[in-house]
Design a protein around this motif. Structure first.
Motif, PDB file in Angstrom:
ATOM      1  N   ALA A  31      28.676  73.868   0.552  1.00  9.41           N
ATOM      2  CA  ALA A  31      28.040  73.661   1.850  1.00  9.41           C
ATOM      3  C   ALA A  31      28.560  74.753   2.772  1.00  9.41           C
ATOM      4  CB  ALA A  31      28.379  72.283   2.409  1.00  9.41           C
ATOM      5  N   LEU A  32      27.670  75.336   3.575  1.00  6.64           N
ATOM      6  CA  LEU A  32      28.057  76.342   4.558  1.00  6.64           C
ATOM      7  C   LEU A  32      28.028  75.710   5.943  1.00  6.64           C
ATOM      8  CD1 LEU A  32      26.148  79.555   3.404  1.00  6.64           C
ATOM      9  CD2 LEU A  32      28.417  78.752   2.751  1.00  6.64           C
ATOM     10  N   TYR A  33      29.085  75.923   6.683  1.00  5.70           N
ATOM     11  CA  TYR A  33      29.254  75.354   8.018  1.00  5.70           C
ATOM     12  C   TYR A  33      29.270  76.469   9.050  1.00  5.70           C
ATOM     13  CZ  TYR A  33      30.894  71.046   5.741  1.00  5.70           C
ATOM     14  OH  TYR A  33      30.991  69.908   4.982  1.00  5.70           O
ATOM     15  N   VAL A  38      26.813  71.565   9.116  1.00  9.13           N
ATOM     16  CA  VAL A  38      26.305  72.048   7.830  1.00  9.13           C
ATOM     17  C   VAL A  38      24.941  72.672   8.096  1.00  9.13           C
ATOM     18  CG1 VAL A  38      25.553  71.431   5.504  1.00  9.13           C
ATOM     19  CG2 VAL A  38      27.510  70.268   6.517  1.00  9.13           C
ATOM     20  N   VAL A  39      24.831  73.973   7.855  1.00 10.76           N
ATOM     21  CA  VAL A  39      23.587  74.686   8.110  1.00 10.76           C
ATOM     22  C   VAL A  39      22.874  75.099   6.830  1.00 10.76           C
ATOM     23  CG1 VAL A  39      24.213  75.527  10.396  1.00 10.76           C
ATOM     24  CG2 VAL A  39      24.815  76.880   8.390  1.00 10.76           C
ATOM     25  N   ALA A  40      23.627  75.120   5.718  1.00 13.19           N
ATOM     26  CA  ALA A  40      23.027  75.582   4.469  1.00 13.19           C
ATOM     27  C   ALA A  40      23.812  75.051   3.278  1.00 13.19           C
ATOM     28  CB  ALA A  40      22.989  77.109   4.434  1.00 13.19           C
ATOM     29  N   LEU A  41      23.163  75.094   2.132  1.00 16.15           N
ATOM     30  CA  LEU A  41      23.793  74.757   0.859  1.00 16.15           C
ATOM     31  C   LEU A  41      23.602  75.936  -0.085  1.00 16.15           C
ATOM     32  CD1 LEU A  41      22.319  71.154   0.424  1.00 16.15           C
ATOM     33  CD2 LEU A  41      24.598  71.759   1.266  1.00 16.15           C
ATOM     34  N   VAL A  42      24.571  76.142  -0.948  1.00 16.07           N
ATOM     35  CA  VAL A  42      24.435  77.138  -2.000  1.00 16.07           C
ATOM     36  C   VAL A  42      24.519  76.361  -3.307  1.00 16.07           C
ATOM     37  CG1 VAL A  42      25.272  79.288  -2.998  1.00 16.07           C
ATOM     38  CG2 VAL A  42      25.594  78.849  -0.554  1.00 16.07           C
ATOM     39  N   LEU A  99      20.373  71.892  15.293  1.00 16.52           N
ATOM     40  CA  LEU A  99      20.910  70.686  14.662  1.00 16.52           C
ATOM     41  C   LEU A  99      21.739  69.866  15.647  1.00 16.52           C
ATOM     42  CD1 LEU A  99      22.038  72.200  11.247  1.00 16.52           C
ATOM     43  CD2 LEU A  99      20.055  70.738  11.660  1.00 16.52           C
ATOM     44  N   PRO A 100      21.707  68.545  15.506  1.00 20.32           N
ATOM     45  CA  PRO A 100      22.529  67.708  16.391  1.00 20.32           C
ATOM     46  C   PRO A 100      24.005  67.882  16.068  1.00 20.32           C
ATOM     47  CG  PRO A 100      21.508  66.362  14.691  1.00 20.32           C
ATOM     48  CD  PRO A 100      20.953  67.754  14.539  1.00 20.32           C
ATOM     49  N   LYS A 101      24.829  67.524  17.036  1.00 23.12           N
ATOM     50  CA  LYS A 101      26.273  67.570  16.805  1.00 23.12           C
ATOM     51  C   LYS A 101      26.622  66.589  15.697  1.00 23.12           C
ATOM     52  CE  LYS A 101      27.658  68.926  21.408  1.00 23.12           C
ATOM     53  NZ  LYS A 101      28.503  68.656  22.555  1.00 23.12           N
ATOM     54  N   PRO A 102      27.584  66.957  14.841  1.00 22.20           N
ATOM     55  CA  PRO A 102      27.966  66.030  13.780  1.00 22.20           C
ATOM     56  C   PRO A 102      28.624  64.780  14.372  1.00 22.20           C
ATOM     57  CG  PRO A 102      29.333  68.006  13.709  1.00 22.20           C
ATOM     58  CD  PRO A 102      28.322  68.207  14.788  1.00 22.20           C
ATOM     59  N   THR A 103      28.360  63.662  13.739  1.00 21.38           N
ATOM     60  CA  THR A 103      28.990  62.422  14.195  1.00 21.38           C
ATOM     61  C   THR A 103      30.421  62.386  13.698  1.00 21.38           C
ATOM     62  OG1 THR A 103      28.150  61.260  12.263  1.00 21.38           O
ATOM     63  CG2 THR A 103      26.829  61.129  14.253  1.00 21.38           C
ATOM     64  N   PRO A 104      31.347  61.937  14.531  1.00 17.66           N
ATOM     65  CA  PRO A 104      32.742  61.855  14.093  1.00 17.66           C
ATOM     66  C   PRO A 104      32.891  60.881  12.928  1.00 17.66           C
ATOM     67  CG  PRO A 104      32.552  61.499  16.467  1.00 17.66           C
ATOM     68  CD  PRO A 104      31.176  61.514  15.905  1.00 17.66           C
ATOM     69  N   ARG A 105      33.729  61.258  11.999  1.00 20.93           N
ATOM     70  CA  ARG A 105      33.979  60.400  10.846  1.00 20.93           C
ATOM     71  C   ARG A 105      34.962  59.299  11.223  1.00 20.93           C
ATOM     72  NH1 ARG A 105      35.010  63.867   5.601  1.00 20.93           N
ATOM     73  NH2 ARG A 105      34.308  61.950   4.657  1.00 20.93           N
ATOM     74  N   ARG A 106      34.639  58.108  10.777  1.00 13.98           N
ATOM     75  CA  ARG A 106      35.553  56.986  11.022  1.00 13.98           C
ATOM     76  C   ARG A 106      36.691  57.037  10.011  1.00 13.98           C
ATOM     77  NH1 ARG A 106      31.849  51.932  10.649  1.00 13.98           N
ATOM     78  NH2 ARG A 106      33.684  51.345   9.479  1.00 13.98           N
ATOM     79  N   ARG A 107      37.860  56.756  10.489  1.00 13.27           N
ATOM     80  CA  ARG A 107      39.020  56.706   9.584  1.00 13.27           C
ATOM     81  C   ARG A 107      39.138  55.316   9.032  1.00 13.27           C
ATOM     82  NH1 ARG A 107      43.110  61.017  10.225  1.00 13.27           N
ATOM     83  NH2 ARG A 107      42.132  62.517  11.606  1.00 13.27           N
TER      84      ARG A 107
END
Length: 108
Positions: A31-33, A38-42, A99-107
């Motif tokens: 994944a490219l960030y 994440v804007v792209a995948l290889v 793209l929207p802002k990434p949602t924070p990951r819950r711990r």
């Protein structure tokens, strides 16, 4: 077939003008960030950019393809475009901005 590290390094080298682009290995693919998004995948040594109206406006001639089975269609960036760093960077910057802002990951 998994993506070769050399492929990702070539893409990252070409994207020097895009800003801070990073790659993260995931399941043999990458994944490219850009700016935390994440804007792209290889996948299988092919660059797939997330489809956005803004990205399509920058590169209207790109075909669509699926980076893996059951994935949504992405823009397929041909290998010869990888050498055009400014053009490729423009596509990724336009995609990231849309793209929207990434949602924070819950711990846990």
């Amino acid at each position: 077939m998994a993506t070769r590290r050399e492929t990702v390094e070539a893409i990252l080298d070409a994207l020097g003008g895009a800003g801070e682009v990073t790659a993260r290995k995931m399941f043999g693919e990458y994944a490219l960030y850009l700016r935390g998004k994440v804007v792209a995948l290889v996948c299988d040594d092919t660059l797939f950019v997330k489809p956005t109206p803004e990205g399509r406006a920058v590169e209207p001639g790109l075909e669509e393809g699926r980076p893996y089975p059951d994935a949504k269609p992405h823009l397929v960036v041909p290998g010869e475009m990888w050498d055009e760093g400014d053009r490729l960077a423009g596509l990724l910057r336009a995609t990231e901005a849309a793209l929207p802002k990434p949602t924070p990951r819950r711990r846990s």
